[in-house]
Design a protein around this motif. Structure first.
Motif, short mmCIF file in Angstrom:
data_model
loop_
_atom_site.label_atom_id
_atom_site.label_comp_id
_atom_site.label_asym_id
_atom_site.label_seq_id
_atom_site.Cartn_x
_atom_site.Cartn_y
_atom_site.Cartn_z
N ARG A 74 0.83 -1.21 0.00
CA ARG A 74 0.00 0.00 0.00
C ARG A 74 0.86 1.26 0.00
O ARG A 74 0.49 2.28 -0.56
N PHE A 75 1.98 1.21 0.73
CA PHE A 75 2.89 2.36 0.81
C PHE A 75 4.26 1.95 0.25
O PHE A 75 4.76 0.88 0.58
N GLN A 76 4.83 2.83 -0.54
CA GLN A 76 6.03 2.50 -1.29
C GLN A 76 7.27 2.35 -0.41
O GLN A 76 7.27 2.73 0.75
N PHE A 78 9.85 4.03 -0.35
CA PHE A 78 10.47 5.28 0.13
C PHE A 78 9.63 5.97 1.21
O PHE A 78 9.84 7.15 1.50
N ASP A 108 3.23 14.46 4.79
CA ASP A 108 2.34 14.00 3.73
C ASP A 108 1.99 12.51 3.84
O ASP A 108 0.84 12.14 3.66
N ASN A 112 -1.88 11.02 4.25
CA ASN A 112 -2.55 10.03 3.39
C ASN A 112 -2.90 8.76 4.16
O ASN A 112 -3.89 8.10 3.85
N GLU A 336 10.82 12.88 6.22
CA GLU A 336 11.18 14.16 5.59
C GLU A 336 11.32 15.32 6.58
O GLU A 336 12.27 16.08 6.48
N ASP B 88 16.89 11.45 0.39
CA ASP B 88 15.45 11.16 0.44
C ASP B 88 14.57 12.40 0.56
O ASP B 88 13.36 12.27 0.70
N ASN B 89 15.14 13.58 0.53
CA ASN B 89 14.33 14.79 0.55
C ASN B 89 13.82 15.11 -0.85
O ASN B 89 14.46 14.76 -1.86
N CYS B 90 12.69 15.81 -0.89
CA CYS B 90 12.07 16.23 -2.15
C CYS B 90 13.10 16.94 -3.03
O CYS B 90 13.74 17.92 -2.62
N SER B 357 4.11 7.11 -9.81
CA SER B 357 4.47 7.32 -8.42
C SER B 357 5.84 7.97 -8.35
O SER B 357 6.82 7.41 -8.84
N VAL B 358 5.91 9.15 -7.76
CA VAL B 358 7.19 9.86 -7.70
C VAL B 358 7.70 9.92 -6.27
O VAL B 358 6.96 10.20 -5.34
N LYS B 359 8.96 9.65 -6.13
CA LYS B 359 9.55 9.62 -4.79
C LYS B 359 9.52 11.00 -4.15
O LYS B 359 9.21 11.14 -2.97
N SER B 360 9.85 12.03 -4.91
CA SER B 360 9.98 13.36 -4.33
C SER B 360 8.70 13.83 -3.67
O SER B 360 8.72 14.41 -2.59
N ARG B 362 5.68 13.06 -1.84
CA ARG B 362 4.94 12.05 -1.09
C ARG B 362 3.49 12.46 -0.89
O ARG B 362 2.65 11.62 -0.59
N LEU B 363 3.21 13.73 -1.00
CA LEU B 363 1.81 14.18 -0.96
C LEU B 363 1.04 13.41 -2.03
O LEU B 363 -0.04 12.89 -1.80
N PHE B 364 1.63 13.36 -3.21
CA PHE B 364 0.99 12.63 -4.29
C PHE B 364 1.09 11.13 -4.08
O PHE B 364 0.11 10.41 -4.19
N SER B 365 2.31 10.66 -3.75
CA SER B 365 2.56 9.24 -3.94
C SER B 365 2.27 8.36 -2.73
O SER B 365 1.85 7.21 -2.90
N ALA B 366 2.50 8.86 -1.52
CA ALA B 366 2.40 7.96 -0.35
C ALA B 366 1.02 7.32 -0.28
O ALA B 366 0.02 8.00 -0.16
N GLY B 367 0.98 6.01 -0.42
CA GLY B 367 -0.28 5.30 -0.34
C GLY B 367 -0.89 4.94 -1.68
O GLY B 367 -2.01 4.43 -1.74
N GLN B 368 -0.16 5.22 -2.77
CA GLN B 368 -0.75 4.91 -4.08
C GLN B 368 -0.95 3.41 -4.30
O GLN B 368 -1.71 3.00 -5.18
N GLU B 387 7.08 3.74 -11.14
CA GLU B 387 7.75 4.66 -10.22
C GLU B 387 8.92 5.37 -10.88
O GLU B 387 9.70 4.74 -11.60
#
Lengths: 385, 424
Positions: A74-76, A78, A108, A112, A336, B88-90, B357-360, B362-368, B387
């Protein structure tokens, strides 16, 4: 150390080592009729939950006890571990004792996660708090309204809505609990040989898993006994630890760090459970008091962007007040907020010529040799260089 | 550059000219033209207010993505990592801060220093940190415009949320007055808000065009052309004229049954921001299969006009607040995004969902992964998840992504062939 305090510490360690579902189930059994509200880090206004007749319980990840078998689809890769392990707790039926879950705007992935909880666990109502990030004049009224909204939901959940009187009682009780935790930390900074970071940690962490009344009683008994402990100071450097305010490092890691030649004289573990620098005002309008304490009396944190003073200044002040020799930034992997903060801290620490070491951890790590070696090398470079 | 000769020619040329002029203005400000600038963020922003004070809006996100498109981001990312920023930061933040601390010169212009650092915190928690850091590196005043997240079952902000934001906007007005030495011209603000409303109307009509088959443009890859002026120049006459031209041009294509590809074989919805450093390569992977995006969530980070929002000149402050609180993707919760995608799939008649899914971000990607679970298991929608990253070229694994895209469309084709046989 007296036997009683050692027993308390052992009991806390057992609580922490026990499966979360069992601990939550026991808490509920011991308080028949009470609803259990899971609190995801960092800060929860636990008084509001308590005053509504429910019990707050910290849902702070799965530690190093559970294997993540479902949540990682469910969560990647990273995304930090606490997000996945907290979801895993739910996906493996370990959160069944919970009657509600509370999240707030910290980052974030956690944001989510609140939605993913809502979809996957329809039996657990999810509340999401938006705590203000503009600490200007408008925040106060807004935060009171936000707390009122939460109280409404909690009242519906428990059927016994909070009153001014119950809120004041809860504020007084949590003031007492936080005061005792502050006393523990004072003891640690003044005589760190009397209380190890790991023992201090379990004593505080237990407060997220038992009722506040029990926690107060336990700490009231433990403090004088700890203070009276005969112990000889070791030749260790005094270190302030920063960066572990959400996901929690394994106990063994804290033990290895101290054994490598440090006294951790302060840290930001479980930060939300000791959020205020002094008591919340016990009189007057209780919600105004809670909001005022958040805006004017809370600690600095990677999830609170208070622009009135640079975050790094608070860290430097702490280092000076506690006469610390160095700073250890211990950030959760993929966290982060902590990783961003490090860039600011590093700059300020370099400018102030305060030695510092950066390490990453994961709650589920189980090999500590390399961390110990790194800390040892760091300590030696300070003692002998 | 395009599959069809002349495809979107005028619109593209116009966009290039406008963005060129915008960056020339930025460069002039950096070189001392005297125009003051405000750093701000793309998601649901109050650019109308900033423009009412003749402050030049500067978007570090747009600068970062331009660096990525021009393949200039990596050295700046590495500079930021040398300062202590994590791998690991945006990477948007890292590219911007690397650039900020190293002369602010880019191939498309020089970025001026800010006179105001305006953090319009609309959902993205990284925004708060990004501008907190810029405020450490620069003495300009910083303002956190705190936008309460959409968090109730109704999906609507509360009356207290609206009041809180409107009052902060008033504080922001006072701050802008101090910075510029000018009183807010309410009539001017009204006109700017009116222009934004009209621009939003056209953007909404443009987005409805992709409900037709074939879709006259790609709602993921081509939307980008419209998004840059929508964000950087919204509230200006020239932006409105650009949208009038774009709408006329795209409507004509729709009427003529012309799309971006010779043949539209698959209609997809794409979720997530694009891989800016490899945009062309990524697009080709889909074009090869005749796949056209008919809707995309990324094109709604700045605002959700297609679902009815319009700036209202009669209520300028309230409508700016409403745009920030409710009518953009990033301040809405993750389940509202599922619902938005579900509507796209239905109302835009799509065959499949593609999640980038983009690592930078996470607002978008976390939980996709949960999103994929929902669409495949609960709704039975074929869903592909790939990804990479929006900014950092080190995260684009071309062969791996290509294999996944190919396998996905092969399977869709196969299903289609089987379905055709059984109905025969």
């Amino acid at each position: 150390m007296t036997e009683a305090v050692q027993e308390s510490i052992e009991r806390c360690r057992e609580l922490l080592a026990a499966p979360f579902g069992d601990v939550a189930g026991a808490l509920k059994r011991d308080h028949p009729g009470s609803k259990l509200v899971g609190c995801f880090p960092v800060y929860t206004p636990a008084e509001l939950i308590h005053a509504s007749g429910a019990l707050p319980i910290g849902v702070i990840g799965g530690g190093n006890q559970i294997e993540i078998a479902h949540a990682d689809s469910r969560f990647q890769s990273f995304v930090c571990s606490i997000v996945k392990s907290s979801l895993e707790l739910g996906l493996t039926q370990r959160l069944e004792a919970l009657d509600a879950m509370l999240f707030h705007s910290i980052c974030d992935p956690a944001r989510n996660l609140a939605s993913v909880f809502k979809r996957n666990f329809p039996g657990i109502p999810v509340e999401y708090l938006h705590l203000p990030q503009n600490m200007g004049p408008r925040a106060d009224g807004y935060l009171v309204a936000e707390y009122r909204r939460l109280l409404l939901a909690l009242g519906e959940l428990t059927g016994t809505p909070a009153t001014d009187a119950s809120l004041k009682r809860s504020i007084a009780l949590y003031n007492r609990a936080r005061g005792l935790v502050r006393a523990l930390y004072r003891l640690r900074s003044e005589a760190p040989e009397k209380l190890s970071a790991a023992d201090c940690y379990v004593l505080v962490r237990a407060g997220t898993l038992i009722s506040v009344e029990e926690h107060v009683a336990m700490l009231e008994a433990a403090l004088p006994a700890l203070d009276a402990r005969p112990a000889r100071p070791k030749d260790r450097i005094r270190v302030v630890l920063e960066g572990s305010f959400c996901e929690q490092p394994p106990l063994e890691l804290l033990e290895r760090i101290e054994e490598a030649g440090c006294y951790l004289v302060d840290d930001d573990f479980l930060l939300g459970w000791r959020w205020f620098r002094s008591d919340v005002r016990p009189h007057g309008d209780p919600l105004r008091a809670m909001a005022g304490a958040y805006l004017h009396g809370s600690v600095y944190s990677g999830v609170k962007h208070d622009l009135r003073e640079p975050k790094a200044k608070h860290l430097l002040d702490k280092v000076r007040e506690l006469r610390a020799d160095a700073v250890l930034i211990l950030a959760a992997k993929f966290c982060e907020p902590a990783l961003f903060d490090y860039a600011l801290y590093r700059r300020a620490l370099d400018a102030a010529a305060i030695p510092h070491l950066f390490l990453e951890f994961e709650e589920k790590m189980w090999i500590f040799d390399h961390v110990r070696t790194e800390v040892e090398t760091f300590v030696e470079s300070m003692l002998f260089a | 550059m395009n599959e069809n000769p002349g495809y979107q020619e005028q619109m593209h040329l116009l966009q290039k000219e406008m963005m060129g002029r915008y960056y020339a203005e930025l460069t002039a400000a950096a070189e001392g033209s005297g125009q003051k600038s405000a750093y701000m963020l793309v998601s649901g922003n109050p650019v109308e207010l900033v423009r009412a004070f003749d402050l030049l809006p500067v978007f570090p996100e747009v600068n970062a993505l331009q660096l990525a498109v021009k393949k200039q981001a990596l050295p700046f990312i590495q500079k930021a990592e040398e300062m202590g920023y994590s791998i690991d930061n945006c990477a948007y933040v890292k590219a911007d801060i690397g650039c900020f601390m190293n002369g602010r010169k880019t191939p498309f212009g020089t970025i001026p220093l800010p006179q105001l650092i305006l953090c319009n915190y609309v959902g993205c928690n990284v925004y708060l940190q990004w501008f907190e850091h810029l405020a450490e590196y620069d003495p300009a005043p910083v303002f956190n415009l705190d936008i309460p997240f959409v968090r109730t079952d109704s999906g609507e902000p509360s009356a207290e949320d609206v009041t809180y934001v409107v009052r902060q906007l008033e504080d922001l007005v006072a701050l802008c007055e101090r910075i510029t030495g000018k009183k807010l011209d309410r009539e001017k603000l009204r006109r700017i808000v009116e222009l934004s409303g009209q621009t939003g109307e056209l953007w909404s009509k443009i987005k409805a065009l992709t409900q037709r088959s074939p879709s006259p443009f790609d709602a993921y890859f081509d939307s980008v052309t419209l998004m840059a002026p929508l964000y950087c120049l919204r509230g200006t006459e020239e932006c409105l004229r650009f949208f009038e031209t774009a709408y006329a041009e795209l409507l004509a294509k729709a009427e003529a049954g012309v799309g971006p590809l010779p043949e539209e074989r698959f209609r997809v919805v794409i979720e997530g921001p694009p891989p800016w450093p490899y945009l062309r390569t990524f697009r080709d992977m889909f074009s090869k299969w005749g796949a056209v995006a008919v809707a995309s969530t990324y094109s709604t980070v700045g605002g959700l006009w297609e679902f009815g929002f319009r700036h209202d000149p009669d209520r300028p402050m309230e409508s700016i607040a409403s745009h920030m609180l409710q009518w953009n993707l990033t301040n809405r919760n993750f389940l509202q995004r599922y619902e938005q995608i579900r509507r796209y799939l239905e109302e835009w008649s799509a065959d499949a969902l593609v999640i980038h899914s983009v690592k930078s971000c996470r607002l978008f990607s976390a939980g996709q992964g949960d999103m994929r679970e929902y669409f495949t298991k609960e709704l039975g929608i074929p869903t592909l998840l790939v990804e990479s990253d929006i900014e950092d070229p080190r995260y684009f694994s071309e062969a791996q992504i290509r294999n996944r895209v190919d396998a996905f469309f092969e399977s869709l084709e196969h299903k289609r062939a089987v379905a055709a046989q059984t109905t025969r």
